[in-house]
Design an enzyme around this catalytic site. Structure first.
Site, short mmCIF file in Angstrom:
data_model
loop_
_atom_site.label_atom_id
_atom_site.label_comp_id
_atom_site.label_asym_id
_atom_site.label_seq_id
_atom_site.Cartn_x
_atom_site.Cartn_y
_atom_site.Cartn_z
N ASP A 23 1.02 -1.07 0.12
CA ASP A 23 -0.01 -0.04 -0.01
C ASP A 23 0.70 1.28 0.07
O ASP A 23 0.61 2.19 -0.89
CB ASP A 23 -0.94 0.01 1.14
CG ASP A 23 -1.80 -1.15 1.43
OD1 ASP A 23 -2.60 -1.54 0.67
OD2 ASP A 23 -1.34 -2.09 1.94
N TYR A 200 5.86 -14.53 0.09
CA TYR A 200 5.05 -14.59 1.42
C TYR A 200 5.43 -16.10 1.87
O TYR A 200 5.98 -16.85 1.03
CB TYR A 200 3.52 -14.53 1.28
CG TYR A 200 3.16 -13.36 0.70
CD1 TYR A 200 3.17 -11.83 1.40
CD2 TYR A 200 2.15 -13.59 -0.51
CE1 TYR A 200 2.98 -10.82 0.57
CE2 TYR A 200 1.90 -12.19 -1.15
CZ TYR A 200 2.04 -10.91 -0.55
OH TYR A 200 1.74 -9.91 -1.05
N GLN A 262 13.42 1.80 -1.17
CA GLN A 262 12.69 1.26 -2.37
C GLN A 262 13.37 1.41 -3.84
O GLN A 262 13.14 0.63 -4.75
CB GLN A 262 11.36 1.99 -2.43
CG GLN A 262 10.25 1.43 -3.31
CD GLN A 262 8.92 2.07 -3.57
OE1 GLN A 262 8.90 3.15 -3.53
NE2 GLN A 262 7.74 1.68 -3.54
N ARG A 278 6.04 -10.66 -5.40
CA ARG A 278 4.66 -10.81 -4.96
C ARG A 278 3.66 -9.60 -4.87
O ARG A 278 4.27 -8.52 -5.23
CB ARG A 278 5.03 -11.31 -3.27
CG ARG A 278 5.30 -10.22 -2.54
CD ARG A 278 5.56 -10.62 -1.14
NE ARG A 278 5.62 -9.31 -0.27
CZ ARG A 278 6.15 -9.49 1.10
NH1 ARG A 278 6.73 -10.57 1.37
NH2 ARG A 278 6.04 -8.29 1.84
N GLY A 279 2.26 -9.61 -4.40
CA GLY A 279 1.68 -8.51 -3.88
C GLY A 279 1.23 -7.55 -5.37
O GLY A 279 1.03 -8.15 -6.24
N GLU A 280 1.71 -6.32 -5.36
CA GLU A 280 1.38 -5.29 -6.45
C GLU A 280 2.71 -4.62 -6.90
O GLU A 280 3.12 -4.88 -8.31
CB GLU A 280 0.39 -4.40 -5.92
CG GLU A 280 0.02 -3.53 -7.14
CD GLU A 280 -1.31 -2.58 -6.88
OE1 GLU A 280 -2.23 -3.51 -6.23
OE2 GLU A 280 -1.35 -1.62 -7.51
N ASP A 281 3.20 -4.08 -5.93
CA ASP A 281 4.45 -3.06 -6.64
C ASP A 281 5.66 -4.04 -7.16
O ASP A 281 6.02 -3.87 -8.36
CB ASP A 281 4.91 -2.25 -5.62
CG ASP A 281 5.82 -1.06 -6.26
OD1 ASP A 281 5.42 -0.32 -6.93
OD2 ASP A 281 7.02 -0.94 -5.54
N SER A 282 6.01 -4.96 -6.53
CA SER A 282 7.28 -5.82 -6.97
C SER A 282 6.70 -6.61 -8.18
O SER A 282 7.52 -7.00 -9.12
CB SER A 282 7.86 -6.85 -5.73
OG SER A 282 6.77 -7.64 -5.27
O1 TRH Z 1 4.45 -6.24 0.56
P1 TRH Z 1 3.58 -6.68 -0.48
O2 TRH Z 1 3.08 -8.05 -0.23
O3 TRH Z 1 2.22 -5.75 -0.41
C1 TRH Z 1 0.97 -5.90 -0.47
C2 TRH Z 1 0.12 -5.70 0.65
O4 TRH Z 1 0.06 -7.02 1.11
C3 TRH Z 1 -1.07 -4.94 0.34
O5 TRH Z 1 -1.69 -5.02 1.43
C4 TRH Z 1 -1.66 -5.62 -0.71
O6 TRH Z 1 -2.66 -5.27 -0.99
C5 TRH Z 1 -0.89 -5.82 -2.16
O7 TRH Z 1 0.52 -6.19 -1.56
C6 TRH Z 1 -1.61 -6.39 -3.16
O8 TRH Z 1 4.19 -6.68 -1.89
P2 TRH Z 1 4.57 -5.42 -3.11
O9 TRH Z 1 3.44 -4.90 -3.31
O10 TRH Z 1 5.44 -6.01 -3.88
O11 TRH Z 1 5.33 -4.27 -2.01
C7 TRH Z 1 6.60 -4.51 -1.52
C8 TRH Z 1 7.23 -3.52 -1.70
O12 TRH Z 1 8.50 -3.40 -0.90
C9 TRH Z 1 7.58 -2.93 -3.11
O13 TRH Z 1 7.30 -1.35 -3.24
C10 TRH Z 1 9.18 -3.07 -3.16
C11 TRH Z 1 9.56 -2.93 -1.76
N1 TRH Z 1 10.66 -3.24 -1.21
C12 TRH Z 1 11.78 -2.23 -1.09
O14 TRH Z 1 11.75 -1.27 -1.11
N2 TRH Z 1 13.13 -2.98 -0.47
C13 TRH Z 1 13.26 -4.34 -0.44
O15 TRH Z 1 14.47 -4.73 -0.03
C14 TRH Z 1 12.29 -5.35 -0.79
C15 TRH Z 1 12.35 -6.73 -0.75
C16 TRH Z 1 11.00 -4.77 -1.22
#
Ligand code: TRH
Length: 383
Positions: A23, A200, A262, A278-282
């Site tokens: 988020d 996860y 990030q 996983r999730g959205e941003d990655s």
């Molecule tokens: O962390 P996520 O699983 O995030 C989510 C949340 O669970 C949220 O509630 C849900 O709605 C959404 O997924 C779909 O995975 P995501 O989205 O990939 O976010 C991880 C963030 O962490 C991403 O911006 C990359 C960042 N990151 C870093 O900045 N440094 C790091 O070393 C790592 C491993 C990740």
């Protein structure tokens, strides 16, 4: 009357951290981009500064108000809180359906020049998204519309976030220097398959680790410290797998990495041959990295996430030759709880997957980037 010039546009983003980093990850990336690329004055309201601090160490979790990278950050400490003085921006973004302070909504509706109010939704690759993207929804009590902004992977959606400088940064990436600096060893030779694993908890991990251990060629596994670390530790008989840890078994060498701010995360994806995200941003970043990847979708009750996984596959895998497409689908399914993973049956299509990854990034870029799409629409409304 002329529309707003970019420099005059004030934008408030409201972000409620549900869990993990996605988020705030999306909101922080959007905030920085609206500031840096569009020159907007951005204020970001966030209810959990600890998660934010992990992504941006400059953020001090004890401060009510601060600034980072030109973005004003407000600790959104209560649902009614809307800053010390009530200022209503030209563009208001409520992320992922979080509820705006009632006092703020009332003031929005009273403002002479009505703000453009977006509900930024979660990314979904499903087809219906294009039908609902940019649909206005009238407020039940106030004379103001909210516009639904749907990120997506196809034409007619809001697209996904991508910075203008991202491709140039990726092309300038120094692989050898990265390995020395982040992992503390020389970059492996091309014989080694480098895998990054941001995931996860996942019941398929043990089978996969066994397959990597027994692989005929070397595997280097890079694991950012997090929810999957416990399973890695158990596999190697260790008590933990914290940043800096290393372990080896058969063909598999695993390295635990610290969580980085990030903007440094992309380099991990560039350093690997294949990325588990996983999730959205990655998930989005893996697509811009132009490397094969495996997506662990955010699990929802009643397996509601599985059609979303298949919708993404329909976009991403559609032009792969049939055996490669089927292998990708099987592998993504197995990583999301449906079936068992078969690493060699999947990775034998490496060349096809690499080609597809490069082609897909071009296709995806053709729908424009989310921040640019959002800014264009907002400006068209601010007249
Ligand atoms: O962390 P996520 O699983 O995030 C989510 C949340 O669970 C949220 O509630 C849900 O709605 C959404 O997924 C779909 O995975 P995501 O989205 O990939 O976010 C991880 C963030 O962490 C991403 O911006 C990359 C960042 N990151 C870093 O900045 N440094 C790091 O070393 C790592 C491993 C990740």
């Amino acid at each position: 009357m002329a529309g707003h010039a970019d420099a005059e546009i004030a934008c408030d983003i409201f972000c409620e951290v549900i869990d993990n980093f996605g988020d705030i990850g999306v909101c922080w990336r959007l905030a920085r981009q609206l500031k840096a690329e569009h020159g907007w004055q951005v204020r970001l309201f966030v209810d959990d500064l600890k998660a934010f601090h992990a992504l941006c160490p400059a953020v001090d979790a004890t401060l009510a108000r601060q600034e980072a990278e030109g973005v004003v950050i407000e600790h959104w400490h209560a649902p009614t809180h809307a800053g010390d003085t009530l200022q209503i921006a030209d563009v208001v973004i409520e992320a992922f359906g979080c509820e705006l302070p009632a006092i703020y909504v009332t003031a929005m509706a009273r403002r002479d020049r009505k703000p453009v109010w977006f509900n930024l939704e979660y990314l979904s690759a499903e087809d219906w998204v294009a039908d609902f993207h940019l649909r206005p929804s009238p407020h039940p009590r106030h004379a103001i519309n909210k516009t639904f902004f749907f990120p997506g992977l196809g034409a007619g959606t809001g697209g996904v976030l991508k910075e203008r400088t991202l491709d140039a940064q990726r092309e300038a990436f120094q692989r050898d220097a990265w390995w020395q600096e982040r992992v503390g060893i020389a970059a492996p030779s091309s014989e080694t398959t480098v895998i990054s694993l941001f995931a996860y908890e996942n019941p398929a991990i043990d089978t996969l680790l066994e397959q990597w251990r027994d692989s005929p060629t070397p595997i280097a596994l890079l694991v950012p410290e997090g929810r999957i670390s416990g399973a890695i530790a158990r596999f190697f008989g260790l008590s933990g797998f914290a940043a800096g840890s290393k372990a080896e078994s058969g063909s598999l060498k695993a390295y635990a990495l610290g969580f980085v701010e990030q903007p440094l995360f992309d380099a991990l994806l560039w350093a690997a041959d294949i990325n588990f995200v996983r999730g959205e941003d990655s998930f989005v970043r893996a697509q811009w990295a132009q490397k094969p990847f495996v997506w662990q979708i955010y699990p929802q009750a009643d397996d509601a996430h599985l059609p979303k996984l298949d919708a993404a596959l329909a976009h991403y895998a559609n032009s792969l030759p049939e055996p490669a497409r089927a292998a990708l689908e099987r592998f993504w399914h197995a990583w999301n709880g449906v079936g068992a993973p078969d690493w060699s049956g999947f990775w034998r299509y490496r060349k096809h997957l690499e080609q597809r990854a490069a082609d897909w990034a071009v296709e995806l870029a053709s729908i424009g980037d989310l921040a640019g799409n959002l800014a264009d629409f907002a400006k068209s409304q601010l007249k």
